[in-house]
Scaffold this motif. Structure first.
Motif, PDB file in Angstrom:
ATOM      1  N   ASP A   1       0.852  -1.177   0.249  1.00 59.76           N
ATOM      2  CA  ASP A   1      -0.188  -0.092   0.068  1.00 59.76           C
ATOM      3  C   ASP A   1       0.791   1.272  -0.129  1.00 59.76           C
ATOM      4  OD1 ASP A   1       1.069  -0.030   2.467  1.00 59.76           O
ATOM      5  OD2 ASP A   1      -0.764   0.132   3.700  1.00 59.76           O
ATOM      6  N   GLY A   2       2.125   1.109   0.048  1.00 56.99           N
ATOM      7  CA  GLY A   2       2.971   2.357  -0.324  1.00 56.99           C
ATOM      8  C   GLY A   2       3.734   2.872   1.218  1.00 56.99           C
ATOM      9  N   THR A   3       3.133   2.235   2.507  1.00 50.86           N
ATOM     10  CA  THR A   3       3.431   2.464   3.557  1.00 50.86           C
ATOM     11  C   THR A   3       4.907   1.823   3.935  1.00 50.86           C
ATOM     12  OG1 THR A   3       1.269   2.874   4.422  1.00 50.86           O
ATOM     13  CG2 THR A   3       3.015   2.822   6.163  1.00 50.86           C
TER      14      THR A   3
END
Length: 78
Positions: free
Chosen positions: A62-64
């Motif tokens: 999710d890009g985290t």
């Protein structure tokens, strides 16, 4: 009259090439200083990575950015 024109053109060329030489020397010096600073930053970053209190993060789907250890514990095993 021709001598005066040649003298002015000669002085103009000397001034032009002198300023050009100074500009190139300074540009080369600044590039050299930037390269040394970049290498020093790189060495510092590599040394900081070896410290035990640094946590490695991995980018999740999710890009985290999260710690690599997904067991719920921190990397330093508190």
């Amino acid at each position: 009259m021709l001598l005066r024109i040649l003298l002015i053109v000669g002085l103009g060329l000397l001034i032009y090439f002198g300023i050009r030489r100074i500009w190139l020397d300074w540009s080369k010096k600044f590039k050299s200083d930037d390269e040394k600073a970049r290498l020093a930053r790189r060495e510092r970053d590599l040394a900081e990575r070896q410290r035990p209190d640094v946590i490695d993060l991995k980018r999740d789907d999710d890009g985290t950015y999260r710690p690599k250890d997904r067991t719920g514990r921190d990397a330093d095993d508190r």
